[in-house]
Design a protein around this motif. Structure first.
Motif, PDB file in Angstrom:
ATOM      1  N   TYR A 166       7.724  -8.379   2.213  1.00  0.00           N
ATOM      2  CA  TYR A 166       8.807  -7.450   1.878  1.00  0.00           C
ATOM      3  C   TYR A 166       8.378  -6.262   1.009  1.00  0.00           C
ATOM      4  O   TYR A 166       9.143  -5.313   0.854  1.00  0.00           O
ATOM      5  CB  TYR A 166       9.916  -8.221   1.150  1.00  0.00           C
ATOM      6  CG  TYR A 166      10.333  -9.480   1.868  1.00  0.00           C
ATOM      7  CD1 TYR A 166      11.010  -9.416   3.078  1.00  0.00           C
ATOM      8  CD2 TYR A 166      10.009 -10.735   1.360  1.00  0.00           C
ATOM      9  CE1 TYR A 166      11.375 -10.569   3.762  1.00  0.00           C
ATOM     10  CE2 TYR A 166      10.371 -11.895   2.037  1.00  0.00           C
ATOM     11  CZ  TYR A 166      11.051 -11.809   3.233  1.00  0.00           C
ATOM     12  OH  TYR A 166      11.400 -12.947   3.909  1.00  0.00           O
ATOM     13  N   LEU A 167       7.188  -6.323   0.435  1.00  0.00           N
ATOM     14  CA  LEU A 167       6.777  -5.294  -0.524  1.00  0.00           C
ATOM     15  C   LEU A 167       6.758  -3.895   0.085  1.00  0.00           C
ATOM     16  O   LEU A 167       7.203  -2.932  -0.548  1.00  0.00           O
ATOM     17  CB  LEU A 167       5.392  -5.623  -1.085  1.00  0.00           C
ATOM     18  CG  LEU A 167       5.320  -6.743  -2.122  1.00  0.00           C
ATOM     19  CD1 LEU A 167       3.863  -7.091  -2.420  1.00  0.00           C
ATOM     20  CD2 LEU A 167       6.042  -6.343  -3.404  1.00  0.00           C
TER      21      LEU A 167
ATOM     22  N   GLU B 163      -2.889  -2.846  -2.750  1.00  0.00           N
ATOM     23  CA  GLU B 163      -4.076  -1.990  -2.837  1.00  0.00           C
ATOM     24  C   GLU B 163      -4.045  -0.896  -1.770  1.00  0.00           C
ATOM     25  O   GLU B 163      -4.413   0.252  -2.036  1.00  0.00           O
ATOM     26  CB  GLU B 163      -5.343  -2.833  -2.702  1.00  0.00           C
ATOM     27  CG  GLU B 163      -5.734  -3.558  -3.984  1.00  0.00           C
ATOM     28  CD  GLU B 163      -6.117  -2.586  -5.104  1.00  0.00           C
ATOM     29  OE1 GLU B 163      -7.030  -1.767  -4.894  1.00  0.00           O
ATOM     30  OE2 GLU B 163      -5.480  -2.643  -6.176  1.00  0.00           O
ATOM     31  N   LYS B 164      -3.607  -1.230  -0.567  1.00  0.00           N
ATOM     32  CA  LYS B 164      -3.537  -0.223   0.490  1.00  0.00           C
ATOM     33  C   LYS B 164      -2.445   0.810   0.202  1.00  0.00           C
ATOM     34  O   LYS B 164      -2.611   1.999   0.489  1.00  0.00           O
ATOM     35  CB  LYS B 164      -3.308  -0.898   1.849  1.00  0.00           C
ATOM     36  CG  LYS B 164      -4.538  -1.641   2.370  1.00  0.00           C
ATOM     37  CD  LYS B 164      -4.330  -2.200   3.766  1.00  0.00           C
ATOM     38  CE  LYS B 164      -4.407  -1.117   4.836  1.00  0.00           C
ATOM     39  NZ  LYS B 164      -5.773  -0.572   5.004  1.00  0.00           N
ATOM     40  N   ILE B 165      -1.331   0.368  -0.374  1.00  0.00           N
ATOM     41  CA  ILE B 165      -0.283   1.319  -0.749  1.00  0.00           C
ATOM     42  C   ILE B 165      -0.760   2.204  -1.899  1.00  0.00           C
ATOM     43  O   ILE B 165      -0.565   3.428  -1.887  1.00  0.00           O
ATOM     44  CB  ILE B 165       1.012   0.571  -1.134  1.00  0.00           C
ATOM     45  CG1 ILE B 165       1.593  -0.147   0.090  1.00  0.00           C
ATOM     46  CG2 ILE B 165       2.039   1.539  -1.723  1.00  0.00           C
ATOM     47  CD1 ILE B 165       2.785  -1.027  -0.217  1.00  0.00           C
TER      48      ILE B 165
ATOM     49  N   ALA C   9      -3.652   3.164  -2.573  1.00  0.00           N
ATOM     50  CA  ALA C   9      -4.663   4.127  -2.125  1.00  0.00           C
ATOM     51  C   ALA C   9      -4.040   5.436  -1.644  1.00  0.00           C
ATOM     52  O   ALA C   9      -4.672   6.495  -1.720  1.00  0.00           O
ATOM     53  CB  ALA C   9      -5.509   3.513  -1.011  1.00  0.00           C
ATOM     54  N   VAL C  10      -2.796   5.368  -1.149  1.00  0.00           N
ATOM     55  CA  VAL C  10      -2.137   6.586  -0.655  1.00  0.00           C
ATOM     56  C   VAL C  10      -0.966   7.011  -1.539  1.00  0.00           C
ATOM     57  O   VAL C  10      -0.438   8.113  -1.369  1.00  0.00           O
ATOM     58  CB  VAL C  10      -1.657   6.403   0.803  1.00  0.00           C
ATOM     59  CG1 VAL C  10      -2.838   6.172   1.725  1.00  0.00           C
ATOM     60  CG2 VAL C  10      -0.663   5.260   0.923  1.00  0.00           C
ATOM     61  N   CYS C  11      -0.561   6.148  -2.471  1.00  0.00           N
ATOM     62  CA  CYS C  11       0.557   6.456  -3.376  1.00  0.00           C
ATOM     63  C   CYS C  11       0.112   6.169  -4.806  1.00  0.00           C
ATOM     64  O   CYS C  11       0.269   5.036  -5.294  1.00  0.00           O
ATOM     65  CB  CYS C  11       1.780   5.613  -3.035  1.00  0.00           C
ATOM     66  SG  CYS C  11       2.411   5.844  -1.372  1.00  0.00           S
ATOM     67  N   PRO C  12      -0.436   7.158  -5.501  1.00  0.00           N
ATOM     68  CA  PRO C  12      -0.962   6.938  -6.855  1.00  0.00           C
ATOM     69  C   PRO C  12       0.088   6.446  -7.851  1.00  0.00           C
ATOM     70  O   PRO C  12      -0.267   5.857  -8.876  1.00  0.00           O
ATOM     71  CB  PRO C  12      -1.488   8.325  -7.257  1.00  0.00           C
ATOM     72  CG  PRO C  12      -1.705   9.048  -5.971  1.00  0.00           C
ATOM     73  CD  PRO C  12      -0.669   8.530  -5.026  1.00  0.00           C
ATOM     74  N   GLY C  13       1.367   6.676  -7.557  1.00  0.00           N
ATOM     75  CA  GLY C  13       2.419   6.233  -8.469  1.00  0.00           C
ATOM     76  C   GLY C  13       2.734   4.756  -8.375  1.00  0.00           C
ATOM     77  O   GLY C  13       3.569   4.248  -9.120  1.00  0.00           O
TER      78      GLY C  13
ATOM     79  N   LEU D 263       4.391   3.315   7.232  1.00  0.00           N
ATOM     80  CA  LEU D 263       3.649   2.215   7.844  1.00  0.00           C
ATOM     81  C   LEU D 263       2.374   2.723   8.517  1.00  0.00           C
ATOM     82  O   LEU D 263       1.314   2.089   8.433  1.00  0.00           O
ATOM     83  CB  LEU D 263       4.530   1.492   8.858  1.00  0.00           C
ATOM     84  CG  LEU D 263       5.668   0.649   8.280  1.00  0.00           C
ATOM     85  CD1 LEU D 263       6.632   0.219   9.383  1.00  0.00           C
ATOM     86  CD2 LEU D 263       5.121  -0.574   7.555  1.00  0.00           C
ATOM     87  N   ASN D 264       2.476   3.866   9.173  1.00  0.00           N
ATOM     88  CA  ASN D 264       1.292   4.446   9.816  1.00  0.00           C
ATOM     89  C   ASN D 264       0.265   4.890   8.778  1.00  0.00           C
ATOM     90  O   ASN D 264      -0.944   4.689   8.951  1.00  0.00           O
ATOM     91  CB  ASN D 264       1.697   5.636  10.688  1.00  0.00           C
ATOM     92  CG  ASN D 264       2.513   5.216  11.899  1.00  0.00           C
ATOM     93  OD1 ASN D 264       2.445   4.068  12.345  1.00  0.00           O
ATOM     94  ND2 ASN D 264       3.296   6.140  12.438  1.00  0.00           N
ATOM     95  N   LEU D 265       0.752   5.481   7.704  1.00  0.00           N
ATOM     96  CA  LEU D 265      -0.133   6.005   6.662  1.00  0.00           C
ATOM     97  C   LEU D 265      -0.888   4.886   5.951  1.00  0.00           C
ATOM     98  O   LEU D 265      -2.079   5.010   5.649  1.00  0.00           O
ATOM     99  CB  LEU D 265       0.696   6.810   5.652  1.00  0.00           C
ATOM    100  CG  LEU D 265      -0.052   7.536   4.531  1.00  0.00           C
ATOM    101  CD1 LEU D 265      -0.944   8.630   5.110  1.00  0.00           C
ATOM    102  CD2 LEU D 265       0.940   8.130   3.539  1.00  0.00           C
ATOM    103  N   THR D 266      -0.201   3.781   5.694  1.00  0.00           N
ATOM    104  CA  THR D 266      -0.819   2.679   4.950  1.00  0.00           C
ATOM    105  C   THR D 266      -1.563   1.697   5.849  1.00  0.00           C
ATOM    106  O   THR D 266      -2.391   0.919   5.358  1.00  0.00           O
ATOM    107  CB  THR D 266       0.254   1.902   4.164  1.00  0.00           C
ATOM    108  OG1 THR D 266       1.286   1.462   5.066  1.00  0.00           O
ATOM    109  CG2 THR D 266       0.878   2.781   3.081  1.00  0.00           C
ATOM    110  N   GLY D 267      -1.264   1.712   7.148  1.00  0.00           N
ATOM    111  CA  GLY D 267      -1.926   0.788   8.068  1.00  0.00           C
ATOM    112  C   GLY D 267      -1.637  -0.670   7.772  1.00  0.00           C
ATOM    113  O   GLY D 267      -2.523  -1.527   7.876  1.00  0.00           O
TER     114      GLY D 267
END
Length: 396
Positions: A22-23, A54-56, A58-62, A280-284
């Motif tokens: 769910y995260l 960790e994958k989130i 990497a694309v979302c510094p916040g 979802l595409n951005l984070t894979g």
């Protein structure tokens, strides 16, 4: 998504255990509505939450995360305050951060979604409409169980209103004590989402005497679906006792109609859905989410299979936790255990009658089934007759 440089910047803090399924949706949801920073405190986690975060990150510094497993190493009953400790740990760091631009904070669980009502578009615009110095409490809208597992946010959110709240607090206000639903401030004045004063329910500081859904609310996905609800019970008891089930649950709700609903405009929902797909595409993360969902399903199976061994130990608690659950294997396991008790009681009518009364909270159908066994031994018993008549009326 909502603009990345809002006028007011809100830190969202959550504690999570095995919430990998769910995260992603939850984090995207709150980034979409303008929360500037999100920090997840992991505890007793065995799924792939770390890899997902960790994958989130990497694309979302916040987006940040940390552990709080150290709490379990402290002697005594400190672990019962794990949420308070986790929130305090994060807040302490924020208050001591010299160059923070954050203006507000909020505590939410992973099954709680802050929802603005159109045309409010973000948490920052809500703050702007009410006032930056206001502490704001938002009422829960408790979901109704979905028929399908892993159902996301839908165009229409239906549920039952609640006097329970979660609150948004300015960092500028003096925090006296961490509380889960409504932190204690000095002075301790709050408003609801309409900007009018929060009036507490009698003898309960953290529940509101009135409810308001005019500008925003908390969509509380307490049940999600029956399978997910049962699975969530088997994530372990946060109180740390030997019982394998979470005890702060009261079963599935009675079947009935929702008393409140919120409808996205078609354009708003299209934008929201497109943003989630892009995220979802951005984070894979699609395969990671599938893996986490598989764990939820396996945990559901463990919960079902554990019932037979645990019913003799925790019968009363299980009756409450599995109230209105329709899964046939669960119902059969409970009925078999009750039949064994009836057999053990022999011709003790009072014991059989009292067993039926004790399981009313779980199911009137099952209570009637047991009470009929008592009636077979005492056909003219007035209390038994009255109870069967009561059950017939309740079942209808």
């Amino acid at each position: 998504m909502i603009p990345t440089n809002p006028k007011y910047k809100v830190k969202l803090i959550a504690v999570a255990k095995d919430e990998g399924a769910y995260l992603t949706e939850w984090i995207h949801h709150h980034l979409f509505y303008g929360f500037s920073e999100i920090e997840i405190v992991l505890n007793r986690t065995s799924d792939n939450s770390i890899a997902i975060l960790e994958k989130i990150k990497a694309v979302c510094p916040g987006v940040r995360w940390r552990f709080a497993d150290f709490v379990d190493l402290i002697p005594g009953s400190v672990h019962k305050k794990l949420q308070h400790i986790a929130y305090g740990m994060v807040l302490s760091d924020e208050l001591n951060r010299s160059e923070s631009s954050l203006t507000h904070f909020m505590f939410l669980d992973i099954d709680e979604f802050w929802m603005p009502v159109h045309p409010i578009t973000s948490i920052s615009s809500l703050i702007d409409s009410i006032g930056p110095d206001k502490a704001i409490s938002f009422n829960w809208l408790n979901d109704l169980p979905a028929d399908k597992t892993f159902t996301g946010i839908k165009p229409v959110l239906s549920g039952n209103t609640s006097d329970a709240v979660k609150s948004l607090v300015p960092f500028s206000r003096h925090l006296r004590s961490i509380r889960i639903h409504k932190p204690l401030l000095k002075p301790n004045d709050y408003v609801l989402a309409d900007g009018n004063p929060f009036i507490k329910r009698e003898h309960d500081e953290e529940h509101s005497a009135r409810t308001d859904y005019s500008k925003a609310f908390i969509y509380h996905r307490f049940y999600r679906s029956e399978v997910e609800y049962v699975s969530s019970l088997y994530r372990g008891n946060p109180e740390g006792t030997g019982q394998p089930y979470k005890t702060n649950r009261s079963g599935m709700p009675d079947r009935g109609n929702a008393d409140h609903e919120y409808k996205f405009t078609s354009s708003d929902f299209a934008e929201y859905s497109a943003s989630l797909t892009e995220f979802l595409n951005l984070t894979g993360l699609r395969q990671f989410i599938d893996d986490a969902r598989e764990l939820v399903m396996k945990r559901h199976e463990l919960a079902v299979k554990s019932l037979e061994a645990n019913l003799p130990l925790y019968h009363k608690q299980i009756m409450k936790l599995f109230r209105n659950v329709k899964e046939f294997r669960i119902k059969n396991a409970i009925s078999r255990y009750h039949d064994k008790l009836v057999s053990d009681y022999g011709k003790n009518v009072e014991a059989i009658r009292d067993l039926a009364i004790s399981i009313e909270e779980y199911s009137y159908v099952e209570a009637k089934r047991i009470m009929l066994k008592a009636q077979a031994l005492r056909p003219e018993g007035p209390k038994i007759k009255a109870k069967i008549n009561e059950y017939d009326q309740k079942i209808v």
